[in-house]
Design a protein around this motif. Structure first.
Motif, PDB file in Angstrom:
ATOM      1  N   THR A 142      27.408  38.036  32.031  1.00  0.00           N
ATOM      2  CA  THR A 142      28.728  38.619  31.630  1.00  0.00           C
ATOM      3  C   THR A 142      29.383  37.951  32.830  1.00  0.00           C
ATOM      4  OG1 THR A 142      27.900  41.003  30.960  1.00  0.00           O
ATOM      5  CG2 THR A 142      30.007  40.729  32.039  1.00  0.00           C
ATOM      6  N   GLN A 143      29.174  37.753  34.010  1.00  0.00           N
ATOM      7  CA  GLN A 143      29.963  37.127  34.989  1.00  0.00           C
ATOM      8  C   GLN A 143      30.351  35.619  34.492  1.00  0.00           C
ATOM      9  OE1 GLN A 143      31.369  38.581  37.608  1.00  0.00           O
ATOM     10  NE2 GLN A 143      31.763  37.249  39.091  1.00  0.00           N
ATOM     11  N   TYR A 144      29.377  35.252  33.837  1.00  0.00           N
ATOM     12  CA  TYR A 144      29.554  33.532  33.330  1.00  0.00           C
ATOM     13  C   TYR A 144      30.617  33.735  32.183  1.00  0.00           C
ATOM     14  CZ  TYR A 144      28.722  29.316  30.691  1.00  0.00           C
ATOM     15  OH  TYR A 144      28.769  27.995  30.308  1.00  0.00           O
ATOM     16  N   TRP A 145      30.382  34.705  31.200  1.00  0.00           N
ATOM     17  CA  TRP A 145      31.428  34.852  30.232  1.00  0.00           C
ATOM     18  C   TRP A 145      32.872  35.264  30.389  1.00  0.00           C
ATOM     19  CZ3 TRP A 145      30.166  31.798  26.851  1.00  0.00           C
ATOM     20  CH2 TRP A 145      28.746  31.828  26.214  1.00  0.00           C
ATOM     21  N   GLY A 146      32.932  35.889  31.724  1.00  0.00           N
ATOM     22  CA  GLY A 146      33.898  36.561  32.236  1.00  0.00           C
ATOM     23  C   GLY A 146      34.984  35.376  32.501  1.00  0.00           C
ATOM     24  N   TYR A 147      34.248  34.297  33.176  1.00  0.00           N
ATOM     25  CA  TYR A 147      35.227  33.005  33.678  1.00  0.00           C
ATOM     26  C   TYR A 147      35.259  32.199  32.489  1.00  0.00           C
ATOM     27  CZ  TYR A 147      34.545  33.359  38.614  1.00  0.00           C
ATOM     28  OH  TYR A 147      34.714  33.811  40.155  1.00  0.00           O
ATOM     29  N   ILE A 148      34.560  32.119  31.539  1.00  0.00           N
ATOM     30  CA  ILE A 148      34.706  31.190  30.159  1.00  0.00           C
ATOM     31  C   ILE A 148      35.941  32.023  29.510  1.00  0.00           C
ATOM     32  CG2 ILE A 148      33.624  30.493  28.060  1.00  0.00           C
ATOM     33  CD1 ILE A 148      32.457  28.934  30.362  1.00  0.00           C
ATOM     34  N   LEU A 149      35.795  33.000  29.202  1.00  0.00           N
ATOM     35  CA  LEU A 149      36.731  33.782  28.251  1.00  0.00           C
ATOM     36  C   LEU A 149      38.137  33.699  28.927  1.00  0.00           C
ATOM     37  CD1 LEU A 149      34.791  36.644  26.994  1.00  0.00           C
ATOM     38  CD2 LEU A 149      35.428  34.645  25.533  1.00  0.00           C
ATOM     39  N   ALA A 150      38.225  33.964  30.314  1.00  0.00           N
ATOM     40  CA  ALA A 150      39.617  33.915  31.076  1.00  0.00           C
ATOM     41  C   ALA A 150      40.160  32.709  30.854  1.00  0.00           C
ATOM     42  CB  ALA A 150      39.222  34.355  32.632  1.00  0.00           C
ATOM     43  N   GLY A 205      43.417  32.113  28.310  1.00  0.00           N
ATOM     44  CA  GLY A 205      44.639  31.697  29.053  1.00  0.00           C
ATOM     45  C   GLY A 205      44.949  32.807  30.091  1.00  0.00           C
ATOM     46  N   LEU A 206      44.111  33.446  30.585  1.00  0.00           N
ATOM     47  CA  LEU A 206      44.351  34.546  31.650  1.00  0.00           C
ATOM     48  C   LEU A 206      44.263  33.515  32.850  1.00  0.00           C
ATOM     49  CD1 LEU A 206      42.222  37.421  30.493  1.00  0.00           C
ATOM     50  CD2 LEU A 206      44.807  37.406  30.699  1.00  0.00           C
ATOM     51  N   MET A 207      43.480  32.448  32.652  1.00  0.00           N
ATOM     52  CA  MET A 207      43.336  31.547  34.015  1.00  0.00           C
ATOM     53  C   MET A 207      43.434  30.311  33.293  1.00  0.00           C
ATOM     54  SD  MET A 207      40.130  33.382  36.190  1.00  0.00           S
ATOM     55  CE  MET A 207      40.463  32.127  37.495  1.00  0.00           C
ATOM     56  N   THR A 208      43.901  29.229  33.911  1.00  0.00           N
ATOM     57  CA  THR A 208      44.032  27.913  33.432  1.00  0.00           C
ATOM     58  C   THR A 208      42.478  27.321  33.635  1.00  0.00           C
ATOM     59  OG1 THR A 208      44.525  26.861  35.629  1.00  0.00           O
ATOM     60  CG2 THR A 208      46.455  27.629  34.084  1.00  0.00           C
ATOM     61  N   VAL A 209      42.345  26.313  32.886  1.00  0.00           N
ATOM     62  CA  VAL A 209      41.041  25.422  33.252  1.00  0.00           C
ATOM     63  C   VAL A 209      40.924  25.119  34.485  1.00  0.00           C
ATOM     64  CG1 VAL A 209      39.675  23.588  32.232  1.00  0.00           C
ATOM     65  CG2 VAL A 209      40.713  24.962  30.601  1.00  0.00           C
ATOM     66  N   PRO A 210      41.869  24.298  35.112  1.00  0.00           N
ATOM     67  CA  PRO A 210      41.757  24.161  36.461  1.00  0.00           C
ATOM     68  C   PRO A 210      41.459  24.992  37.771  1.00  0.00           C
ATOM     69  CG  PRO A 210      43.486  22.810  35.468  1.00  0.00           C
ATOM     70  CD  PRO A 210      43.129  23.879  34.588  1.00  0.00           C
ATOM     71  N   GLN A 211      42.065  26.268  37.031  1.00  0.00           N
ATOM     72  CA  GLN A 211      41.810  27.499  38.082  1.00  0.00           C
ATOM     73  C   GLN A 211      40.385  27.909  38.044  1.00  0.00           C
ATOM     74  OE1 GLN A 211      45.019  30.079  36.626  1.00  0.00           O
ATOM     75  NE2 GLN A 211      46.355  29.333  37.949  1.00  0.00           N
ATOM     76  N   VAL A 212      39.853  28.031  36.884  1.00  0.00           N
ATOM     77  CA  VAL A 212      38.593  28.415  36.647  1.00  0.00           C
ATOM     78  C   VAL A 212      37.522  27.352  37.322  1.00  0.00           C
ATOM     79  CG1 VAL A 212      36.762  28.675  34.862  1.00  0.00           C
ATOM     80  CG2 VAL A 212      38.866  29.776  34.502  1.00  0.00           C
ATOM     81  N   LYS A 213      37.867  25.914  37.023  1.00  0.00           N
ATOM     82  CA  LYS A 213      36.810  25.023  37.769  1.00  0.00           C
ATOM     83  C   LYS A 213      37.040  25.021  39.306  1.00  0.00           C
ATOM     84  CE  LYS A 213      38.501  21.444  35.562  1.00  0.00           C
ATOM     85  NZ  LYS A 213      38.505  20.012  34.983  1.00  0.00           N
ATOM     86  N   GLU A 214      38.120  25.579  39.917  1.00  0.00           N
ATOM     87  CA  GLU A 214      38.154  25.802  41.078  1.00  0.00           C
ATOM     88  C   GLU A 214      37.300  26.808  41.558  1.00  0.00           C
ATOM     89  OE1 GLU A 214      42.121  26.012  41.861  1.00  0.00           O
ATOM     90  OE2 GLU A 214      42.608  23.818  41.802  1.00  0.00           O
ATOM     91  N   ALA A 215      37.609  27.981  40.923  1.00  0.00           N
ATOM     92  CA  ALA A 215      36.723  29.075  40.808  1.00  0.00           C
ATOM     93  C   ALA A 215      35.255  29.018  40.981  1.00  0.00           C
ATOM     94  CB  ALA A 215      37.076  30.296  40.059  1.00  0.00           C
ATOM     95  N   LEU A 216      34.803  28.339  39.818  1.00  0.00           N
ATOM     96  CA  LEU A 216      33.295  27.932  39.995  1.00  0.00           C
ATOM     97  C   LEU A 216      32.963  26.973  41.000  1.00  0.00           C
ATOM     98  CD1 LEU A 216      32.886  26.960  35.839  1.00  0.00           C
ATOM     99  CD2 LEU A 216      31.882  28.708  37.277  1.00  0.00           C
ATOM    100  N   ALA A 217      33.587  26.208  41.596  1.00  0.00           N
ATOM    101  CA  ALA A 217      33.374  25.246  42.947  1.00  0.00           C
ATOM    102  C   ALA A 217      33.202  26.361  44.016  1.00  0.00           C
ATOM    103  CB  ALA A 217      34.483  24.358  43.076  1.00  0.00           C
ATOM    104  N   GLU A 218      34.086  27.335  44.130  1.00  0.00           N
ATOM    105  CA  GLU A 218      33.971  28.189  45.213  1.00  0.00           C
ATOM    106  C   GLU A 218      32.522  29.018  45.257  1.00  0.00           C
ATOM    107  OE1 GLU A 218      35.300  30.712  48.375  1.00  0.00           O
ATOM    108  OE2 GLU A 218      35.664  28.643  47.825  1.00  0.00           O
ATOM    109  N   VAL A 219      32.203  29.314  44.053  1.00  0.00           N
ATOM    110  CA  VAL A 219      30.940  30.032  43.613  1.00  0.00           C
ATOM    111  C   VAL A 219      29.730  29.431  44.162  1.00  0.00           C
ATOM    112  CG1 VAL A 219      29.524  31.050  41.657  1.00  0.00           C
ATOM    113  CG2 VAL A 219      32.064  31.467  41.805  1.00  0.00           C
ATOM    114  N   ALA A 220      29.875  28.156  43.749  1.00  0.00           N
ATOM    115  CA  ALA A 220      28.598  27.311  43.755  1.00  0.00           C
ATOM    116  C   ALA A 220      28.524  26.946  45.384  1.00  0.00           C
ATOM    117  CB  ALA A 220      28.926  25.913  43.147  1.00  0.00           C
TER     118      ALA A 220
END
Length: 652
Positions: free
Chosen positions: A359-367, A371-386
């Motif tokens: 669900t955490q994975y799909w939350g980022y993907i669906l956001a 368009g709730l988040m931009t693609v660059p914003q989600v990639k930045e979020a994934l970098a932080e998680v990693a």
């Protein structure tokens, strides 16, 4: 000689004294049976006492024939194992004023001495129904607990304001609920009015106790509803309440992003499992924060500037996508250990790496897709998680699967060394596991299949059904193999049950991306830090500092840890100058020179002041993704334009 004789005498006396034996346990509370309770319980809630933060309840409980005819022990339970909490976290400590009457006379009750959420009532013969009244003494401030009542809004959770008869599956207990709100307030809930209420009292349609507990209410003075319904005509509503009326000023583009969320979820899962759906969103600095899933609704809170400062609040805008995904993953499809016949039967959280992790994975993907988040914003979020989970040394002793026990072990209480203790890592490390699986499916299939296909096959069954469908590990593996043949049992076992030095980052490297560190924080880190009021030095000195100047977290093994810094110490000064986040950044940058002196931190721990020297020359460090991120770009792109929901240009 006298001492020896005395010792022998004491021993003889002790041997003659009876040894204590265990007290027999009282009779067990009646186990739940899958049979109808028989009559409908009436439950009314008075939510008007805002000044004292008190909810007052009255229940009318018709008694089963066997009890009415003969009398005897009748047991009421207070819900303890709450959906979405994954632990026995019912707020029974807030229950007060419990009074039981029959025919106008008070009947004494007795709390079970073992199951303290059970109340025994010795019902007189011939009693047909009980009148039960009580209050929920909700927290008057955050120091006491989560605030659910303020001067402008309240959150009614039925699990906190209800008692139910023991001995029945709760899906077999029917309840007719009603709530009296403060005058002029509006509300949102998955429940539907039966049209019989008057004034500020709303009477709802009769539902099962399961459905009732799964249908909380947000009510407020400043309230607005937005229609998100799609072409399938299945009603979806965004119910928003706020501390101030100006916080409700959403633009058409912002609401369109929320509509896109519904559309993208429907495409992804190829189904829906709600008769209607209500997002409940509180924009508040007063009501306690929440993000909690339900089958046909979700409870969410956000900052007051959710709409009005849209460019700054994206650091939490995956929340609605996460909780909406739970309608499919967690509420409809549920690990078999997390299903129980009532709300007092213990649950087992082994499957939380799917329930919450995917669900955490799909939350980022669906956001991103919405368009709730931009693609660059989600990639930045994934970098932080990693980065967070790759630097979490607790993985060296504790496997990910063991963290699924944490809701019970820690009850989400603060931890001194979270990076070593690991906490509920099945959320975001589980997210990395599913990113790994998604990219592997794409690689093995030549980009013709993806985790999108798993989502549709696994969560898309029985379209329209709201009946929970349970599963186990073997079914997950079987569905993955049906999408793309591979040794998925081994793949998952290695990531769940083995300890390791590093986080599972193949989901990035498989597509050519890597996590790197630079001296400039990403826009996501800025948004996330601002929303949580912290300054982030986690990947440099190894600590974060809250807005009051108190150390809020220390990374195990980091330079700060080596120097003896712990959380909840006040950072008073840096190199002899009063602490300031910008000044600390400057000192870290200056210390890059290998000949620079250690950074001196003056800390206050209660009444004691002490100085520590932190030896560090690495400069500021913030995570980013570098290299080829085209695969991620494709995975985050909206579905619908391509023929195959697995993901279009993944192979281009």
């Amino acid at each position: 000689m006298a001492l020896a004789c005395a010792s022998q005498g004491v021993a003889a006396e002790a041997s003659a004294q009876p040894q204590p034996m265990p007290l027999p346990l009282p009779p067990a509370v009646p186990a739940p049976q899958d049979v109808p309770f028989g009559s409908t319980i009436a439950l009314s809630v008075d939510g008007t006492d805002l000044a004292r933060h008190i909810l007052s309840m009255k229940e009318t409980i018709p008694l089963p024939t066997r009890i009415a005819q003969k009398g005897g022990d009748f047991v009421l339970l207070y819900p303890m194992w709450l959906p979405g909490n994954h632990s026995p976290s019912g707020t029974i400590d807030q229950l007060g004023g419990l009074t039981v009457k029959a025919d106008g006379k008070i009947i004494p009750w007795l709390r079970d001495t073992v199951t303290v959420s059970a109340f025994h009532i010795d019902v007189p013969q011939g009693t047909k129904q009980l009148e039960v009244s009580y209050q929920l003494l909700t927290p008057v401030s955050p120091k006491v607990g989560r605030v659910v009542m303020t001067d402008t809004m309240e959150n009614v959770q039925w699990s906190a304001v209800s008692l139910y008869p023991a001995g029945y599956f709760t899906r077999q207990i029917m309840v007719h609920p009603s709530v009296t709100f403060p005058a002029g307030w509006s509300y949102g809930t998955a429940l539907r009015s039966d049209g019989t209420g008057a004034g500020s009292k709303v009477s709802f349609q009769t539902v099962s106790f399961n459905t009732l507990v799964d249908s909380p209410i947000f009510s407020g003075k400043y309230f607005k509803k937005f229609d998100l319904t799609q072409d399938d005509k299945v009603s979806v509503t965004l119910n928003v309440m706020a501390d101030q009326p100006q916080d409700l000023a959403a633009t058409d583009a912002q609401i369109q992003a929320h509509k896109n969320l519904v559309k993208q979820a429907n495409i992804l899962f190829g189904s829906h499992h709600y008769a209607h759906y209500d997002f409940l969103l509180a924009l508040t600095n007063k009501l306690g924060g929440i993000g909690l899933e339900h089958h046909q609704s979700s409870e969410n809170s956000g900052p007051r500037g959710y709409f009005t400062h849209w460019d700054k609040t994206f650091g939490m805008r995956d929340l609605l996508a996460h909780e909406f995904t739970h309608s499919w993953n967690g509420k409809y499809r549920r690990p078999d250990g997390l299903w129980a016949p009532d709300f007092n039967t213990p649950q087992r959280g082994t499957g939380l790496w799917v329930y919450e992790g995917q669900t955490q994975y799909w939350g980022y993907i669906l956001a991103a897709r919405a368009g709730l988040m931009t693609v660059p914003q989600v990639k930045e979020a994934l970098a932080e998680v990693a980065a967070v989970y790759d630097n979490r040394q607790g993985r060296q002793w504790r496997p990910l699967i063991d963290t699924t026990n944490d809701p019970i072990i820690a009850q989400r209480s603060p931890e001194s060394w979270r990076s070593w203790q690991r906490s509920e890592d099945y959320y975001s490390e589980g997210q990395l596991v599913w990113l790994d699986a998604d990219t592997l499916i794409r690689k093995l299939s030549g980009n013709t299949k993806s985790l999108n296909d798993f989502a549709k096959a696994f969560f898309g069954t029985n379209n329209g059904s709201v009946v929970t469908s349970t599963y186990n590990f073997d079914e997950i593996v079987k569905t993955l193999n049906a999408v793309q043949p591979y040794d998925w049992a081994k793949f998952l076992h290695e990531r769940l049950y083995n300890t390791s030095t590093h986080a599972p980052l193949d989901g990035f490297t498989r597509g050519g991306a890597n996590v790197v560190y630079t001296e400039k924080p990403s826009e996501y880190v800025k948004s996330y830090s601002d929303l949580r009021h912290v300054s982030d030095f986690m990947f440099s000195l190894g600590l974060t500092v809250n807005k009051k100047g108190s150390v809020s977290d220390v990374l195990w093994g980091s330079p700060a840890w080596q120097a003896g810094v712990t959380r909840d110490q006040d950072l008073v000064a840096v190199n002899g100058v009063s602490y300031d986040p910008d000044a600390l950044q400057d000192e870290i940058t200056t210390a890059k020179n290998k000949d620079a002196a250690p950074i001196e931190l003056l800390l206050r721990d209660g009444e004691r002041y002490h100085t520590v020297s932190v030896t560090y020359h690495g400069g500021l460090r913030y995570p980013h993704l570098d290299g080829n991120t085209q695969l991620l770009d494709t995975m985050l792109a909206p579905l619908g334009a391509q023929k195959d929901a697995a993901g279009s240009a993944a192979g281009k």
